[in-house]
Design a protein around this motif. Structure first.
Motif, PDB file in Angstrom:
ATOM      1  N   LYS A   8      48.291 -27.489   8.661  1.00 57.88           N
ATOM      2  CA  LYS A   8      47.882 -28.511   9.613  1.00 57.88           C
ATOM      3  C   LYS A   8      49.101 -29.262  10.148  1.00 57.88           C
ATOM      4  CE  LYS A   8      44.741 -32.410  10.103  1.00 57.88           C
ATOM      5  NZ  LYS A   8      43.770 -33.259   9.428  1.00 57.88           N
ATOM      6  N   ASP A  24      43.480 -28.825  13.101  1.00 61.29           N
ATOM      7  CA  ASP A  24      42.589 -29.042  11.965  1.00 61.29           C
ATOM      8  C   ASP A  24      42.196 -27.703  11.360  1.00 61.29           C
ATOM      9  OD1 ASP A  24      41.074 -30.484  10.146  1.00 61.29           O
ATOM     10  OD2 ASP A  24      39.373 -30.764  11.496  1.00 61.29           O
ATOM     11  N   ILE A  25      41.959 -27.710  10.063  1.00 62.95           N
ATOM     12  CA  ILE A  25      41.504 -26.511   9.359  1.00 62.95           C
ATOM     13  C   ILE A  25      40.334 -26.928   8.478  1.00 62.95           C
ATOM     14  CG2 ILE A  25      42.114 -24.680   7.722  1.00 62.95           C
ATOM     15  CD1 ILE A  25      45.086 -25.258   8.467  1.00 62.95           C
ATOM     16  N   ARG A  26      39.179 -26.308   8.716  1.00 63.72           N
ATOM     17  CA  ARG A  26      37.994 -26.589   7.904  1.00 63.72           C
ATOM     18  C   ARG A  26      37.272 -25.289   7.632  1.00 63.72           C
ATOM     19  NH1 ARG A  26      35.362 -32.073  10.470  1.00 63.72           N
ATOM     20  NH2 ARG A  26      37.258 -33.285  10.277  1.00 63.72           N
ATOM     21  N   SER A  27      37.114 -24.956   6.406  1.00 63.74           N
ATOM     22  CA  SER A  27      36.447 -23.748   5.940  1.00 63.74           C
ATOM     23  C   SER A  27      36.901 -22.553   6.766  1.00 63.74           C
ATOM     24  CB  SER A  27      34.947 -23.996   5.878  1.00 63.74           C
ATOM     25  OG  SER A  27      34.181 -23.261   6.758  1.00 63.74           O
ATOM     26  N   GLU A  28      36.057 -21.990   7.614  1.00 63.79           N
ATOM     27  CA  GLU A  28      36.433 -20.796   8.370  1.00 63.79           C
ATOM     28  C   GLU A  28      36.778 -21.115   9.823  1.00 63.79           C
ATOM     29  OE1 GLU A  28      33.970 -17.388   7.968  1.00 63.79           O
ATOM     30  OE2 GLU A  28      33.583 -17.772   5.859  1.00 63.79           O
ATOM     31  N   GLN A  29      37.034 -22.380  10.142  1.00 66.59           N
ATOM     32  CA  GLN A  29      37.372 -22.765  11.509  1.00 66.59           C
ATOM     33  C   GLN A  29      38.750 -23.392  11.557  1.00 66.59           C
ATOM     34  OE1 GLN A  29      34.722 -25.498  13.417  1.00 66.59           O
ATOM     35  NE2 GLN A  29      33.803 -23.903  14.642  1.00 66.59           N
ATOM     36  N   ILE A  30      39.487 -23.026  12.589  1.00 64.48           N
ATOM     37  CA  ILE A  30      40.798 -23.611  12.838  1.00 64.48           C
ATOM     38  C   ILE A  30      40.767 -24.190  14.241  1.00 64.48           C
ATOM     39  CG2 ILE A  30      43.261 -23.146  13.103  1.00 64.48           C
ATOM     40  CD1 ILE A  30      42.827 -20.734  11.234  1.00 64.48           C
ATOM     41  N   LYS A  31      41.226 -25.424  14.400  1.00 65.34           N
ATOM     42  CA  LYS A  31      41.325 -26.023  15.725  1.00 65.34           C
ATOM     43  C   LYS A  31      42.787 -25.960  16.159  1.00 65.34           C
ATOM     44  CE  LYS A  31      37.410 -29.113  15.512  1.00 65.34           C
ATOM     45  NZ  LYS A  31      36.929 -30.489  15.653  1.00 65.34           N
ATOM     46  N   ARG A  44      39.641 -18.961  26.229  1.00 64.78           N
ATOM     47  CA  ARG A  44      39.160 -18.255  25.034  1.00 64.78           C
ATOM     48  C   ARG A  44      38.965 -16.802  25.449  1.00 64.78           C
ATOM     49  NH1 ARG A  44      34.687 -22.164  24.902  1.00 64.78           N
ATOM     50  NH2 ARG A  44      33.494 -20.275  25.248  1.00 64.78           N
TER      51      ARG A  44
END
Length: 74
Positions: A8, A24-31, A44
């Protein structure tokens, strides 16, 4: 394909003009945050693919092209 490990708030540079930040990094998602010059379009992948398909469909539709040429006849 280049595969990088980042944490991060760390960044990746593409050339001199494009900066990608891990927001941001949360479980299986990266922003990701992407800073790029205005003349570089950023999409995208699924949106980019849809745009390409629409462009191909428009270019291969002779009826539409004939209709456009009729508009510009004096």
């Amino acid at each position: 394909m280049l595969v990088l490990t980042r944490k991060k708030n760390q960044k990746i540079m593409i050339g001199d003009d494009i900066e990608i930040t891990i927001v941001d990094i949360r479980s299986e998602q990266i922003k990701l945050g992407i800073n790029a010059p205005n003349h570089i379009k950023v999409f995208r992948k699924e949106v980019y693919d849809a745009i390409q398909e629409e462009n191909k469909a428009a270019a291969s539709s002779p009826e539409d092209i004939k209709g456009l040429s009729d508009l510009f006849k004096g």
